[in-house]
Design a protein around this motif. Structure first.
Motif, short mmCIF file in Angstrom:
data_model
loop_
_atom_site.label_atom_id
_atom_site.label_comp_id
_atom_site.label_asym_id
_atom_site.label_seq_id
_atom_site.Cartn_x
_atom_site.Cartn_y
_atom_site.Cartn_z
N ALA A 33 4.73 -16.25 -19.31
CA ALA A 33 4.64 -16.40 -17.85
C ALA A 33 5.98 -16.83 -17.27
O ALA A 33 6.42 -16.34 -16.23
CB ALA A 33 3.55 -17.41 -17.50
N ALA A 34 6.66 -17.75 -17.95
CA ALA A 34 7.98 -18.20 -17.48
C ALA A 34 8.99 -17.06 -17.55
O ALA A 34 9.79 -16.87 -16.63
CB ALA A 34 8.47 -19.37 -18.32
N MET A 35 8.92 -16.28 -18.62
CA MET A 35 9.86 -15.16 -18.76
C MET A 35 9.61 -14.08 -17.72
O MET A 35 10.55 -13.37 -17.33
CB MET A 35 9.76 -14.58 -20.17
CG MET A 35 10.28 -15.53 -21.23
SD MET A 35 10.00 -14.93 -22.91
CE MET A 35 11.12 -13.54 -22.95
N SER A 36 8.39 -13.97 -17.21
CA SER A 36 8.10 -12.94 -16.21
C SER A 36 8.61 -13.32 -14.83
O SER A 36 8.59 -12.51 -13.91
CB SER A 36 6.59 -12.69 -16.14
OG SER A 36 5.92 -13.79 -15.55
N MET A 37 9.11 -14.55 -14.66
CA MET A 37 9.62 -15.00 -13.37
C MET A 37 11.02 -14.46 -13.07
O MET A 37 11.49 -14.57 -11.95
CB MET A 37 9.66 -16.53 -13.32
CG MET A 37 8.30 -17.16 -13.32
SD MET A 37 8.38 -18.97 -13.42
CE MET A 37 9.50 -19.37 -12.10
N TYR A 38 11.68 -13.89 -14.07
CA TYR A 38 13.04 -13.42 -13.84
C TYR A 38 13.31 -12.14 -14.63
O TYR A 38 12.55 -11.77 -15.51
CB TYR A 38 14.06 -14.49 -14.24
CG TYR A 38 14.08 -14.81 -15.73
CD1 TYR A 38 14.85 -14.06 -16.61
CD2 TYR A 38 13.32 -15.84 -16.27
CE1 TYR A 38 14.87 -14.33 -17.97
CE2 TYR A 38 13.34 -16.13 -17.61
CZ TYR A 38 14.12 -15.37 -18.46
OH TYR A 38 14.13 -15.63 -19.80
N VAL A 39 14.38 -11.47 -14.25
CA VAL A 39 14.91 -10.33 -15.00
C VAL A 39 16.38 -10.62 -15.27
O VAL A 39 17.01 -11.38 -14.54
CB VAL A 39 14.75 -8.99 -14.24
CG1 VAL A 39 13.29 -8.63 -14.10
CG2 VAL A 39 15.42 -9.05 -12.89
N ARG A 40 16.92 -10.02 -16.29
CA ARG A 40 18.35 -10.19 -16.58
C ARG A 40 19.15 -9.12 -15.85
O ARG A 40 18.79 -7.94 -15.87
CB ARG A 40 18.60 -10.05 -18.08
CG ARG A 40 17.95 -11.12 -18.91
CD ARG A 40 18.89 -12.26 -19.12
NE ARG A 40 18.29 -13.23 -20.02
CZ ARG A 40 18.90 -14.32 -20.37
NH1 ARG A 40 20.09 -14.58 -19.92
NH2 ARG A 40 18.32 -15.17 -21.18
N ASP A 41 20.24 -9.52 -15.22
CA ASP A 41 21.12 -8.54 -14.61
C ASP A 41 22.12 -8.03 -15.64
O ASP A 41 22.08 -8.42 -16.80
CB ASP A 41 21.79 -9.10 -13.35
CG ASP A 41 22.79 -10.21 -13.63
OD1 ASP A 41 23.11 -10.47 -14.82
OD2 ASP A 41 23.27 -10.82 -12.66
N LYS A 42 23.05 -7.17 -15.21
CA LYS A 42 24.00 -6.57 -16.15
C LYS A 42 24.92 -7.59 -16.80
O LYS A 42 25.47 -7.34 -17.86
CB LYS A 42 24.81 -5.48 -15.45
CG LYS A 42 25.67 -6.00 -14.34
CD LYS A 42 26.46 -4.91 -13.67
CE LYS A 42 27.15 -5.52 -12.49
NZ LYS A 42 28.39 -5.22 -12.18
N ASP A 43 25.06 -8.78 -16.17
CA ASP A 43 25.91 -9.83 -16.73
C ASP A 43 25.12 -10.84 -17.56
O ASP A 43 25.68 -11.82 -18.03
CB ASP A 43 26.66 -10.56 -15.61
CG ASP A 43 27.58 -9.63 -14.84
OD1 ASP A 43 28.24 -8.80 -15.49
OD2 ASP A 43 27.62 -9.75 -13.60
N GLY A 44 23.81 -10.63 -17.69
CA GLY A 44 22.98 -11.52 -18.48
C GLY A 44 22.42 -12.70 -17.70
O GLY A 44 21.77 -13.57 -18.28
N ASN A 45 22.65 -12.75 -16.38
CA ASN A 45 22.10 -13.83 -15.56
C ASN A 45 20.60 -13.64 -15.36
O ASN A 45 20.12 -12.52 -15.27
CB ASN A 45 22.78 -13.86 -14.18
CG ASN A 45 24.25 -14.14 -14.29
OD1 ASN A 45 24.67 -15.04 -15.01
ND2 ASN A 45 25.05 -13.36 -13.59
#
Length: 83
Positions: A33-45
């Motif tokens: 659930a925590a991991m679904s709150m974000y996506v990684r951009d091309k710089d890994g942010n």
């Protein structure tokens, strides 16, 4: 205003904390659930999928998941959840 002036005087970055209570209780589902709150951009942010609270946070510095370890350990889920 007091805390803003202290933050400015100490040159601290503002912090936004979001407490989420997903509908799950097992350790692995909490981590997912925590991991679904974000996506990684091309710089890994870690880029937020949606706006958070009254601040428009674009990037997470850290994502933390807190859960008791005794029950997941008894059910053999602790290692899977932490990996």
């Amino acid at each position: 205003m007091y805390f803003e002036s202290v933050r400015a005087a100490l040159q601290l970055n503002p912090v936004t904390v979001r407490v989420v209570h997903p509908h799950c209780t097992d350790a692995k589902a909490l981590v997912l659930a925590a991991m679904s709150m974000y996506v990684r951009d091309k710089d890994g942010n870690r880029v937020a999928r949606e706006s958070i609270g009254n601040c428009h946070v674009k990037v997470f510095d850290h994502v933390w998941v807190l859960f008791d370890t005794d029950i997941p350990n008894l059910h053999g889920q602790l290692y899977v959840s932490m990996s």
